[in-house]
Design a protein around this motif. Sequence first.
Motif, short mmCIF file in Angstrom:
data_model
loop_
_atom_site.label_atom_id
_atom_site.label_comp_id
_atom_site.label_asym_id
_atom_site.label_seq_id
_atom_site.Cartn_x
_atom_site.Cartn_y
_atom_site.Cartn_z
N LYS A 1 0.83 -1.21 0.00
CA LYS A 1 0.00 0.00 0.00
C LYS A 1 0.87 1.26 0.00
O LYS A 1 0.55 2.24 -0.68
CB LYS A 1 -0.99 0.01 1.15
N TYR A 2 1.97 1.25 0.73
CA TYR A 2 2.85 2.42 0.77
C TYR A 2 3.53 2.63 -0.57
O TYR A 2 3.65 3.77 -1.06
CB TYR A 2 3.89 2.29 1.88
N LEU A 3 3.98 1.53 -1.17
CA LEU A 3 4.61 1.62 -2.48
C LEU A 3 3.61 2.13 -3.51
O LEU A 3 3.93 3.00 -4.33
CB LEU A 3 5.15 0.24 -2.90
N SER A 4 2.39 1.62 -3.44
CA SER A 4 1.36 2.04 -4.38
C SER A 4 1.06 3.53 -4.24
O SER A 4 0.97 4.25 -5.23
CB SER A 4 0.10 1.21 -4.16
N TRP A 5 0.91 4.00 -3.01
CA TRP A 5 0.66 5.43 -2.80
C TRP A 5 1.81 6.26 -3.34
O TRP A 5 1.61 7.29 -3.98
CB TRP A 5 0.46 5.73 -1.32
N LEU A 6 3.03 5.82 -3.06
CA LEU A 6 4.22 6.55 -3.48
C LEU A 6 4.30 6.66 -4.99
O LEU A 6 4.45 7.76 -5.54
CB LEU A 6 5.47 5.84 -2.94
N TRP A 7 4.21 5.55 -5.68
CA TRP A 7 4.37 5.58 -7.14
C TRP A 7 3.14 6.10 -7.86
O TRP A 7 3.24 6.58 -8.99
CB TRP A 7 4.84 4.22 -7.64
N GLU A 8 1.99 6.07 -7.21
CA GLU A 8 0.81 6.72 -7.79
C GLU A 8 1.05 8.23 -7.81
O GLU A 8 0.77 8.90 -8.81
CB GLU A 8 -0.44 6.38 -6.99
N LYS A 9 1.60 8.77 -6.73
CA LYS A 9 1.91 10.20 -6.66
C LYS A 9 3.04 10.57 -7.63
O LYS A 9 3.00 11.61 -8.27
CB LYS A 9 2.33 10.61 -5.25
N GLU A 10 4.07 9.74 -7.70
CA GLU A 10 5.25 10.05 -8.51
C GLU A 10 4.98 9.96 -10.01
O GLU A 10 5.42 10.82 -10.76
CB GLU A 10 6.40 9.12 -8.14
N SER A 11 4.31 8.88 -10.45
CA SER A 11 4.22 8.62 -11.89
C SER A 11 2.90 8.03 -12.35
O SER A 11 2.76 7.74 -13.54
CB SER A 11 5.32 7.62 -12.28
N SER A 12 1.98 7.79 -11.45
CA SER A 12 0.75 7.06 -11.76
C SER A 12 1.07 5.68 -12.34
O SER A 12 0.34 5.15 -13.16
CB SER A 12 -0.14 7.84 -12.73
N TRP A 13 2.23 5.11 -11.93
CA TRP A 13 2.69 3.79 -12.38
C TRP A 13 2.92 3.75 -13.89
O TRP A 13 2.82 2.71 -14.52
CB TRP A 13 1.71 2.69 -11.96
N ASN A 14 3.25 4.88 -14.49
CA ASN A 14 3.46 5.00 -15.93
C ASN A 14 4.94 4.85 -16.25
O ASN A 14 5.75 5.66 -15.80
CB ASN A 14 2.93 6.35 -16.40
N VAL A 15 5.30 3.84 -17.06
CA VAL A 15 6.71 3.62 -17.39
C VAL A 15 7.30 4.76 -18.21
O VAL A 15 8.52 4.92 -18.25
CB VAL A 15 6.97 2.28 -18.14
N SER A 16 6.46 5.55 -18.84
CA SER A 16 6.95 6.66 -19.67
C SER A 16 6.82 8.02 -19.01
O SER A 16 7.05 9.05 -19.65
CB SER A 16 6.18 6.68 -21.00
N ALA A 17 6.44 8.05 -17.74
CA ALA A 17 6.26 9.33 -17.04
C ALA A 17 7.57 10.11 -17.01
O ALA A 17 8.63 9.56 -16.73
CB ALA A 17 5.76 9.09 -15.62
N GLN A 18 7.47 11.40 -17.32
CA GLN A 18 8.65 12.27 -17.30
C GLN A 18 8.32 13.55 -16.56
O GLN A 18 7.26 14.13 -16.74
CB GLN A 18 9.08 12.63 -18.73
N ASN A 19 9.27 14.00 -15.75
CA ASN A 19 9.14 15.28 -15.07
C ASN A 19 10.00 16.27 -15.85
O ASN A 19 11.22 16.15 -15.86
CB ASN A 19 9.62 15.16 -13.62
N PRO A 20 9.38 17.24 -16.50
CA PRO A 20 10.15 18.18 -17.32
C PRO A 20 11.10 19.06 -16.51
O PRO A 20 12.11 19.52 -17.03
CB PRO A 20 9.10 19.02 -18.04
N SER A 21 10.80 19.26 -15.25
CA SER A 21 11.66 20.11 -14.41
C SER A 21 12.93 19.39 -13.97
O SER A 21 14.03 19.92 -14.08
CB SER A 21 10.91 20.58 -13.17
N SER A 22 12.77 18.16 -13.47
CA SER A 22 13.92 17.44 -12.91
C SER A 22 14.55 16.44 -13.86
O SER A 22 15.66 15.97 -13.63
CB SER A 22 13.48 16.69 -11.65
N GLY A 23 13.80 16.05 -14.90
CA GLY A 23 14.28 15.00 -15.78
C GLY A 23 13.98 13.60 -15.25
O GLY A 23 14.39 12.61 -15.85
N ALA A 24 13.28 13.50 -14.12
CA ALA A 24 12.94 12.20 -13.55
C ALA A 24 12.12 11.41 -14.57
O ALA A 24 11.32 11.98 -15.31
CB ALA A 24 12.15 12.38 -12.26
N TYR A 25 12.34 10.09 -14.57
CA TYR A 25 11.72 9.25 -15.58
C TYR A 25 11.18 7.94 -15.00
O TYR A 25 11.78 7.37 -14.09
CB TYR A 25 12.75 8.90 -16.67
#
Length: 123
Positions: free
Chosen positions: A46-70
Amino acid sequence: MASAGTAAASTTAHNGRAAVTSDPTPQQIARKLLPSFGWSKKRQFKYLSWLWEKESSWNVSAQNPSSGAYGIPQAVPGSKMGTAGPAWQTSARTQILWGLTYIRGVYGSPRHAWQHWVSYGWY
């Protein structure tokens, strides 16, 4: 294989009938891998799910244009996920393996990574 971390259905013949099979979702992959890191699926997912839902919505292609996080775990730079396996840009399994290794090394558990995220808005 699923693209962008979504389940993909395929049809295979089984006893003369068509059977639909699906690739596992990123969440299913993560749930299966948690015990190999010494974590309980029931306590830590549940903690992992909450974390990665906030970070990327579990999307392998999610990109943060500000930080370059992927990717699912939002690695900076994303290329470092290549240490966990092939096709880091598109493989949910590779990204999740890298992310779980990172969480274990830095926070000790998904719960502690989530607590850090709640306090600071990042992990």
